[in-house]
Write an enzyme that holds these catalytic residues in place. Structure first.
Site, PDB file in Angstrom:
ATOM      1  N   SER A  15      63.766  63.354 -37.464  1.00 27.36           N
ATOM      2  CA  SER A  15      63.643  64.774 -37.376  1.00 27.36           C
ATOM      3  C   SER A  15      64.816  65.449 -37.665  1.00 27.36           C
ATOM      4  CB  SER A  15      63.134  65.238 -35.805  1.00 27.36           C
ATOM      5  OG  SER A  15      62.710  66.449 -35.812  1.00 27.36           O
ATOM      6  N   HIS A  42      59.362  65.187 -39.217  1.00 31.14           N
ATOM      7  CA  HIS A  42      59.092  66.529 -38.840  1.00 31.14           C
ATOM      8  C   HIS A  42      59.077  67.643 -39.797  1.00 31.14           C
ATOM      9  CE1 HIS A  42      59.500  64.866 -34.370  1.00 31.14           C
ATOM     10  NE2 HIS A  42      58.577  64.390 -34.991  1.00 31.14           N
ATOM     11  N   ASP A 133      60.253  62.162 -29.782  1.00 31.10           N
ATOM     12  CA  ASP A 133      59.020  61.564 -30.648  1.00 31.10           C
ATOM     13  C   ASP A 133      59.397  60.351 -31.201  1.00 31.10           C
ATOM     14  OD1 ASP A 133      56.636  61.244 -31.748  1.00 31.10           O
ATOM     15  OD2 ASP A 133      57.139  62.645 -33.508  1.00 31.10           O
TER      16      ASP A 133
END
Ligand SMILES: C[S@@+](CC[C@H](N)C(=O)[O-])C[C@H]1O[C@@H](n2cnc3c(N)ncnc32)[C@H](O)[C@@H]1O
Lengths: 195, 273
Positions: A15, A42, A133
């Site tokens: 990310s 992401h 995540d």
């Protein structure tokens, strides 16, 4: 003696702060590892993204469509606004259910399906990110017999993602980018040794 | 963490639901279906598949709740703005040649896609001539769609999408807002009918110039996709249009020879002859 490449799937998640690392990895990577590579990062939704173009400069990358067969020696990028899954029949499946950790694509979702589809033949890699995540997904990859590698938190621009993964998965190995490239190159060499 | 559902357990659940409630999920894509069951178990605090089966056998309301949950009803207005722009540039001018334009939104969820379409049609001066049939499997979503209530917090994103789609007006002129919701003006909605239709079991019910079925195919396996493509072929007027989701492809289907691509990128197809 035959030493085949131990992995059929290398799944990489990241990310915030992961793009430069990803670009570096791809650039230095031995192109011809005999397995599939799948990248989940992401991204903003409904914004035409430069990401795939940027990454494509380093290596040919495709965003899979639903039901597309998963091929070896290819790099796939999870499209924005969908979760990317793999069916046990070796095809991609997209999923538009709710975001996880505010993210769609979510790394956890992809890693879980990689764990189910590839078991011990999966390698999961988590890079820099300001979100948790990926940790639970990495746990599933490892529980299924696969391998987990995490960017060394000290070298990550945002360390939340690597720290969360290391906390949840003590078996995951922290590595610097140089070590990762080294690790992946070794895979290639043992695979070439076969031929 | 909830224990992974095995493939056998998944099959057991699917056949239990089919026998008990008549809903057939056997041709839904396995990986996402499994994930939905798993998520539902977490959400409803169900510890394992046995407990889930027991509850499903005993409690029809519980099944309804689960059906709600596993048929993903996530949607947006002007989702994929460039798709709408392409529709406006390439398809609407052709639709304009028909005296009456019939449009089917299959899998319309809570209606956001339909409301986007009527705004597009209104701006093209075609809405008056359109009959719009919006269907879904999920009855609760359809009830919401009929009320045309859209969470106000989403409107900022939707306005952005609308502008990117080439919208020409002040977006807020299409709805009235209260504290929590935006309501699409009822005058705009007068040519829409919402009703239940199951793509797995239900038949052709009219002939259309345009069918939109976006982000529904991804929940189906290839056999079911093929079947539904045949249903769409039979429901389209000659040279009628079919729009799928951005990541949904016809390339992997045998039915593709009966369609031609109008925009391969935006997944707009046309029935050949
Ligand atoms: C992700 S939503 C898509 C909504 C909208 N078309 C969009 O693209 O934003 C998927 C919808 O398909 C519906 N659906 C699933 N199975 C169906 C079936 N067998 N027949 C009709 N609709 C179905 C679900 O109820 C859900 O509303």
């Amino acid at each position: 003696m035959q030493i085949p490449s131990p992995y059929d799937m290398i799944a990489i998640g990241g990310s915030a702060g992961s793009l430069p690392v990803l670009a570096e990895l791809l650039e230095q990577l031995p192109v011809s590892i005999d397995c599939t590579m799948m990248i989940i990062v992401h991204r903003l939704k409904n914004v035409p993204s430069d990401l795939d173009r940027l990454l494509s400069l380093k290596a040919p990358i495709t965003e899979p469509e639903d039901k597309q067969p998963v091929l070896s020696r290819r790099i796939y990028l999870a499209p924005q606004n969908y979760h990317l899954l793999i069916e046990t029949d070796g095809t991609f499946a997209l999923d538009y259910s709710e975001p996880l950790h505010y993210s769609r694509p979510s790394i956890d979702v992809s890693f879980a399906s990689v764990a189910a589809a590839y078991g011990p033949r999966a390698l999961g890699i988590l890079l820099s990110g300001a979100s948790k995540d990926g940790a639970a997904g990495m746990q599933q990859i490892i529980a299924a017999g696969g391998t987990g590698i995490v960017q060394d938190p000290a070298s990550a621009l945002f360390d939340t993602m690597p720290l969360a993964a290391l906390e949840l998965c003590p078996e995951a190995q922290p590595m610097s980018i140089t070590d990762m490239v080294h690790f992946l190159t070794e895979l290639k060499m043992s695979a070439e040794h076969d031929q | 963490m909830i224990k992974e559902i095995s493939n056998e357990e998944l099959e057991t659940l699917v056949s239990l639901i089919h026998r008990q409630y008549g809903y057939d999920f056997s041709d839904y894509a396995r990986s996402s279906l499994k994930r939905r069951f798993q998520r539902f178990m977490g959400y409803a605090y169900i510890g394992g598949v046995n407990e889930l089966s027991d509850r499903l056998l005993q409690d029809a309301t519980f099944f309804e709740r689960m059906a709600q949950f596993i048929t993903v009803n996530v949607t947006e207005m002007f989702r994929d703005p460039l798709f709408y722009k392409t529709l406006k540039d390439l398809v609407l001018p052709r639709l304009a040649t028909y005296p009456t334009i019939k449009i089917w939104h299959a899998g319309c969820a809570t209606g956001e896609e339909v409301f986007s379409m009527i705004i597009l049609l209104q701006e093209a001066g075609l809405l008056e001539r359109c009959r719009i049939y919006a269907t879904d499997l999920n009855a609760v979503s359809l009830l919401k769609a009929e009320k045309a209530l859209i969470p106000l917090k989403c409107m900022k994103d939707y306005t952005q999408n609308y502008l990117q789609a080439g919208g020409m007006e002040d977006f807020s002129s299409y709805y009235t807002a209260d504290d929590e919701h935006a309501v699409i003006h009822s005058a705009l909605r007068r040519n829409i009918v919402f009703f239940q239709h199951n793509l797995v079991t239900d038949q052709v019910f009219n002939e259309f110039q345009l069918i939109c079925c976006r982000n529904v195919f991804i929940y189906f396996n290839r056999q079911l996709q093929d079947r539904v493509l045949r249903l769409f072929y039979d429901s389209l007027a000659p040279l009628g249009y079919l729009a799928l989701g951005l990541k949904e492809s016809m390339m992997f289907s045998e039915e593709s020879i009966r369609f031609e691509a109008v925009s391969a990128v935006h997944k707009i197809f046309r029935r050949k002859s």
